[in-house]
Design a protein around this motif. Structure first.
Motif, PDB file in Angstrom:
ATOM      1  N   SER A  58       0.829  -1.206   0.000  1.00 27.57           N
ATOM      2  CA  SER A  58       0.000   0.000   0.000  1.00 27.57           C
ATOM      3  C   SER A  58       0.865   1.258   0.000  1.00 27.57           C
ATOM      4  N   ALA A  61       2.175   1.682  -3.520  1.00 25.65           N
ATOM      5  CA  ALA A  61       1.068   2.142  -4.361  1.00 25.65           C
ATOM      6  C   ALA A  61       0.756   3.607  -4.105  1.00 25.65           C
ATOM      7  N   TYR A  64       3.217   5.777  -5.840  1.00 26.86           N
ATOM      8  CA  TYR A  64       2.968   5.785  -7.282  1.00 26.86           C
ATOM      9  C   TYR A  64       1.783   6.694  -7.618  1.00 26.86           C
ATOM     10  N   VAL A  65       0.708   6.569  -6.851  1.00 28.13           N
ATOM     11  CA  VAL A  65      -0.479   7.391  -7.097  1.00 28.13           C
ATOM     12  C   VAL A  65      -0.167   8.864  -6.865  1.00 28.13           C
ATOM     13  N   LEU A  68       1.419  10.179  -9.879  1.00 28.90           N
ATOM     14  CA  LEU A  68       0.443  10.403 -10.943  1.00 28.90           C
ATOM     15  C   LEU A  68      -0.334  11.700 -10.723  1.00 28.90           C
ATOM     16  N   GLU A  80      -2.926   5.219   2.933  1.00 30.44           N
ATOM     17  CA  GLU A  80      -2.579   3.836   2.636  1.00 30.44           C
ATOM     18  C   GLU A  80      -2.825   2.998   3.879  1.00 30.44           C
ATOM     19  N   LEU A 110      -6.451   2.852 -13.655  1.00 39.02           N
ATOM     20  CA  LEU A 110      -5.441   3.367 -12.723  1.00 39.02           C
ATOM     21  C   LEU A 110      -5.079   2.306 -11.689  1.00 39.02           C
ATOM     22  N   GLN A 111      -6.063   1.550 -11.258  1.00 37.99           N
ATOM     23  CA  GLN A 111      -5.792   0.500 -10.280  1.00 37.99           C
ATOM     24  C   GLN A 111      -4.874  -0.564 -10.876  1.00 37.99           C
ATOM     25  N   THR A 114      -1.399   0.770 -11.009  1.00 39.96           N
ATOM     26  CA  THR A 114      -0.820   0.836  -9.675  1.00 39.96           C
ATOM     27  C   THR A 114      -0.420  -0.547  -9.189  1.00 39.96           C
ATOM     28  N   ARG A 115      -1.231  -1.549  -9.475  1.00 45.81           N
ATOM     29  CA  ARG A 115      -0.858  -2.919  -9.129  1.00 45.81           C
ATOM     30  C   ARG A 115       0.418  -3.334  -9.848  1.00 45.81           C
ATOM     31  N   ALA A 117       2.801  -1.334 -10.788  1.00 46.27           N
ATOM     32  CA  ALA A 117       3.911  -0.628 -10.143  1.00 46.27           C
ATOM     33  C   ALA A 117       4.362  -1.368  -8.886  1.00 46.27           C
ATOM     34  N   LEU A 130      -7.790   0.274  -5.116  1.00 42.22           N
ATOM     35  CA  LEU A 130      -7.646   1.724  -5.221  1.00 42.22           C
ATOM     36  C   LEU A 130      -9.026   2.357  -5.285  1.00 42.22           C
TER      37      LEU A 130
END
Length: 203
Positions: A58, A61, A64-65, A68, A80, A110-111, A114-115, A117, A130
């Protein structure tokens, strides 16, 4: 084109599912586990042994988010946590609808990114959930009402009720509600993107 398919954390119980990461959840239609447990807002669950890796996912992630959001010039608070045995990232803020898209299509994409990543950093397939702007939480409530209405019709008329086509996340939400009620059962039929749920009297 960059290949974004990664091994799934759990193989779907749906016959049409493949090893490609689905755009939301391993929310398999017949999975009895609550893969979409609603996370407590603004907090982190106490981590027990075995949850540290999930929490690490988390955190990756969330980073990463956040990147973005910076690129897209969106403002949002990111939480998270670990909930329901899976890593969760929640983005809260105003003006985030474009990150959700029609029926959550953009959010699903996006999910998946992210997964991916998370997978690239850990080497482990992630079941990360997400959520943006509380979309999934609100959608779960809407689908619960749809499921209960279908159950009432089945019990009243004794005939199966076919619902509109839904994605995997939406189907799982409906299955969870129907499976918790006596006298009815649910199953999925058709293929994506026209796969739908049929609610029927229990055998």
């Amino acid at each position: 084109m960059t290949e974004t398919s990664i091994p799934r954390a759990e193989q779907s119980l749906d016959e049409e599912e493949t090893a490609t990461l689905a755009v939301d959840d391993d929310d398999t239609d017949t999975d009895t586990d609550d893969d979409d447990t609603e996370a407590p807002a603004g907090g982190r669950e106490k981590k027990s042994a075995g949850e540290s890796d999930l929490f690490r996912q988390s955190e990756i992630a969330a980073d990463y988010v956040e990147g973005l959001l910076d690129i897209l010039d969106y403002d949002g608070d990111i939480d998270e946590l670990v909930a329901g045995g899976r890593p969760v990232v929640e983005v809260v803020g105003a003006g985030l609808q474009n990150l959700v898209g029609q029926r959550g299509a953009t959010l699903d994409a996006l999910q998946e990114l992210t997964r991916l990543a998370v997978f690239r950093q850990t080497g482990t397939p992630s079941r990360l959930l997400l959520d943006v702007g509380g979309y999934r939480t609100n959608r779960r409530k809407e689908l619960a009402a749809v499921a209960k209405n279908a159950v009432e019709k089945v019990k009243e008329y004794g005939e199966p009720v076919r619902l509109d086509a839904m994605n995997a996340f939406e189907r799982k939400c409906v299955h969870d509600v129907v499976n918790a009620m006596a006298g009815v059962a649910s199953e999925s039929e058709g293929v994506e993107p026209n796969r739908r749920i049929v609610v029927r009297p229990a055998d």
